[in-house]
Scaffold this motif. Structure first.
Motif, PDB file in Angstrom:
ATOM      1  N   ILE A   1       0.872  -1.173   0.000  1.00 52.68           N
ATOM      2  CA  ILE A   1       0.000   0.000   0.000  1.00 52.68           C
ATOM      3  C   ILE A   1       0.910   1.224   0.000  1.00 52.68           C
ATOM      4  O   ILE A   1       1.869   1.278   0.773  1.00 52.68           O
ATOM      5  N   GLY A   2       0.627   2.188  -0.863  1.00 48.41           N
ATOM      6  CA  GLY A   2       1.504   3.342  -0.951  1.00 48.41           C
ATOM      7  C   GLY A   2       0.761   4.642  -1.162  1.00 48.41           C
ATOM      8  O   GLY A   2      -0.460   4.666  -1.364  1.00 48.41           O
ATOM      9  N   PRO A   3       1.477   5.771  -1.127  1.00 48.68           N
ATOM     10  CA  PRO A   3       0.853   7.080  -1.326  1.00 48.68           C
ATOM     11  C   PRO A   3       0.529   7.333  -2.790  1.00 48.68           C
ATOM     12  O   PRO A   3       1.308   6.988  -3.684  1.00 48.68           O
ATOM     13  N   ASP A   4      -0.604   7.913  -3.037  1.00 53.36           N
ATOM     14  CA  ASP A   4      -0.985   8.332  -4.377  1.00 53.36           C
ATOM     15  C   ASP A   4      -0.158   9.547  -4.793  1.00 53.36           C
ATOM     16  O   ASP A   4       0.330  10.292  -3.937  1.00 53.36           O
ATOM     17  N   ASP A   5      -0.014   9.752  -6.091  1.00 58.96           N
ATOM     18  CA  ASP A   5       0.794  10.875  -6.578  1.00 58.96           C
ATOM     19  C   ASP A   5       0.219  12.223  -6.187  1.00 58.96           C
ATOM     20  O   ASP A   5       0.923  13.231  -6.192  1.00 58.96           O
ATOM     21  N   SER A   6      -1.078  12.257  -5.851  1.00 65.17           N
ATOM     22  CA  SER A   6      -1.711  13.533  -5.521  1.00 65.17           C
ATOM     23  C   SER A   6      -1.330  14.031  -4.129  1.00 65.17           C
ATOM     24  O   SER A   6      -1.569  15.195  -3.805  1.00 65.17           O
ATOM     25  N   ILE A   7      -0.741  13.176  -3.304  1.00 65.35           N
ATOM     26  CA  ILE A   7      -0.316  13.604  -1.974  1.00 65.35           C
ATOM     27  C   ILE A   7       1.166  13.960  -2.025  1.00 65.35           C
ATOM     28  O   ILE A   7       1.962  13.307  -2.712  1.00 65.35           O
ATOM     29  N   HIS A   8       1.534  15.028  -1.307  1.00 64.78           N
ATOM     30  CA  HIS A   8       2.941  15.443  -1.273  1.00 64.78           C
ATOM     31  C   HIS A   8       3.666  14.613  -0.219  1.00 64.78           C
ATOM     32  O   HIS A   8       3.666  14.947   0.967  1.00 64.78           O
ATOM     33  N   TYR A   9       4.281  13.515  -0.673  1.00 67.92           N
ATOM     34  CA  TYR A   9       4.936  12.590   0.246  1.00 67.92           C
ATOM     35  C   TYR A   9       6.218  12.070  -0.406  1.00 67.92           C
ATOM     36  O   TYR A   9       6.389  10.860  -0.582  1.00 67.92           O
ATOM     37  N   PRO A  10       7.131  12.963  -0.793  1.00 71.07           N
ATOM     38  CA  PRO A  10       8.299  12.541  -1.582  1.00 71.07           C
ATOM     39  C   PRO A  10       9.227  11.572  -0.870  1.00 71.07           C
ATOM     40  O   PRO A  10       9.821  10.708  -1.517  1.00 71.07           O
ATOM     41  N   THR A  11       9.370  11.696   0.461  1.00 75.99           N
ATOM     42  CA  THR A  11      10.305  10.806   1.164  1.00 75.99           C
ATOM     43  C   THR A  11       9.857   9.350   1.067  1.00 75.99           C
ATOM     44  O   THR A  11      10.669   8.463   0.771  1.00 75.99           O
ATOM     45  N   LEU A  12       8.582   9.088   1.302  1.00 71.48           N
ATOM     46  CA  LEU A  12       8.086   7.716   1.212  1.00 71.48           C
ATOM     47  C   LEU A  12       8.036   7.240  -0.236  1.00 71.48           C
ATOM     48  O   LEU A  12       8.379   6.086  -0.534  1.00 71.48           O
TER      49      LEU A  12
END
Length: 292
Positions: A190-201
């Motif tokens: 499970i991962g972050p969608d591109d629409s969320i600002h989560y560059p480290t993960l």
């Protein structure tokens, strides 16, 4: 004296330019379409100017309308400054505070902290905006932001609460309790969608090859938590959120490369306001045992 431009006139012209239609401006200002039409004609007649070129595709602003909208931005900026300065003069534990934070922080830690603050200071009204976006504190979209960030927010008054530790978690129904023996490259992620600002993960998952194994993505860390809990896959979650869930098991220790600082951010004009200062101190004290 009756042909002068009023603040309502300026707002109406700005709303039409922003929405490009009379119906859009009517919705933005909370009035009817005929009212907008009538007022625009009245303003143009009053000032002897044309502010919009009418066409089937919408209302195109003239140079006069653009000049009025530039004036709107300048006046709005000055009003924002004045509001902050007036608010900053209040030294009483009374009034309202509008704060913004993420869904995972509110659910996993902050809700009981705010509840206890409300009992201690019943004359301070709290308004909470749950958002993963950085609201504009300069424009008073919020008075106080509680945000994870790898860098200190610039041009603001900030206080570091501590460090948010993160680790890999999975549902105990999906893997054995000892997740340390599991090959993570053989599991769905499970991962972050591109629409969320989560560059480290996002970068960490890509470097380790887990991005290719991602079968579920979300722009909400709280949603990632629930998806992990219900066995959709494994994911990286904040330890303050996942360690409290008996249905989840952790893979090893926390990941130091994904540790993120937690900040309390307000505008410098508001930092000495009593109700905001009290809330900052309260939240900071509550976070000492969680994020240290």
């Amino acid at each position: 004296m009756y042909n002068r431009l009023s603040w309502d006139d300026i707002c109406l012209i700005h709303a039409i330019r922003s929405t490009e239609t009379l119906s859009g401006a009517a919705r933005a200002l909370g009035v009817s379409h005929p009212t907008i039409y009538r007022k625009l004609n009245f303003i143009e007649d009053k000032l002897g100017a044309v502010f919009f070129q009418r066409s089937r595709t919408g209302y195109t602003p003239t140079a006069a309308a653009i000049e009025i909208c530039d004036l709107f931005d300048k006046l709005r900026h000055e009003v924002d400054i004045t509001e902050r300065q007036i608010t900053g003069q209040d030294f009483r534990p009374f009034g309202s505070v509008r704060l913004t934070t993420t869904d995972s922080l509110l659910f996993g830690w902050l809700s009981p902290v705010l509840a206890s603050f409300g009992k201690k200071y019943p004359d301070i009204d709290l308004s909470v905006v749950v958002s993963n976006d950085f609201l504009n504190l300069t424009r008073r979209e919020a008075d106080l932001a509680i945000r994870p960030s790898s860098t200190s927010p610039n041009s603001m008054s900030v206080k570091k609460v501590g460090v948010i530790k993160q680790a890999v978690y999975a549902s105990q129904d999906t893997v054995s309790p000892d997740l340390g023996d599991v090959d993570l490259s053989r599991l769905a992620w499970i991962g972050p969608d591109d629409s969320i600002h989560y560059p480290t993960l996002q970068n960490w998952m890509r470097i380790n090859g887990y991005d290719q194994l991602c079968r579920y993505r979300s722009n909400s860390v709280l949603d990632m938590f629930w998806a992990t809990k219900w066995g959709v896959g494994v994911s990286v979650l904040p330890c303050y959120l996942a360690d409290e869930c008996e249905d989840l098991t952790r893979h090893g220790t926390f990941l130091p490369e994904l540790a993120t600082d937690l900040w309390l951010v307000t505008h410098p004009d508001l930092r000495k306001t009593e109700r905001i200062r009290l809330l900052i101190d309260w939240i900071n004290a509550a976070g000492q045992g969680v994020f240290r």
